[in-house]
Design a protein around this motif. Structure first.
Motif: not given
Length: 135
Positions: A106-125
């Motif tokens: 899962s990734q949380t993406w935010v549109r910032l002045a420089e464009g879309w960026r991931i601000v938080s990510a989580h990976v599990s298996e």
């Protein structure tokens, strides 16, 4: 405040899906520079991995520099949820041939002045029987 009319805008969903696909292409290729550029360059950026975690962009970039490509990665059930024009959550399942686990990202993406960026990510298996990976 975001109203229900602001949720799931098809144009925003398309934008986020395009940057997510670029991220995934870079992940499979091991393109650390592109991956770094897709994360928010901030001490508040967080990434929880399967066996690692990074707090802040500096830790994330240092960790990413040690990672290689991920050939054979297969994704399914990718979902983009958008909230207004500037916030999205992307989730996907992934696996690798011959490895009996289901990966969850899962990734949380935010549109910032420089464009879309991931601000938080989580990976599990989680281990699963190979025949359960079809869905």
């Amino acid at each position: 405040m975001i109203g229900t009319a602001d949720v799931g805008d098809p144009a925003v969903t398309s934008e986020v899906l395009a940057v997510f696909e670029r991220y995934e292409d870079a992940l499979v290729a091991g393109d650390a520079a592109t991956l770094d550029a897709m994360f928010w360059d901030s001490p508040d950026t967080i990434r929880f991995g399967v066996a690692d975690r990074q707090r802040g962009f500096g830790e994330l970039a240092a960790w990413r520099a040690t990672q290689g490509p991920l050939p054979g990665r297969e994704r399914r059930q990718t979902h983009v949820a958008t909230f207004g024009a500037d916030l999205a959550v992307v989730t996907t399942l992934f696996s690798y041939p011959g490895r009996p686990f289901e990966g969850r990202q899962s990734q949380t993406w935010v549109r910032l002045a420089e464009g879309w960026r991931i601000v938080s990510a989580h990976v599990s298996e989680t281990p699963v029987p190979p025949d359960a990976l079809d869905g």
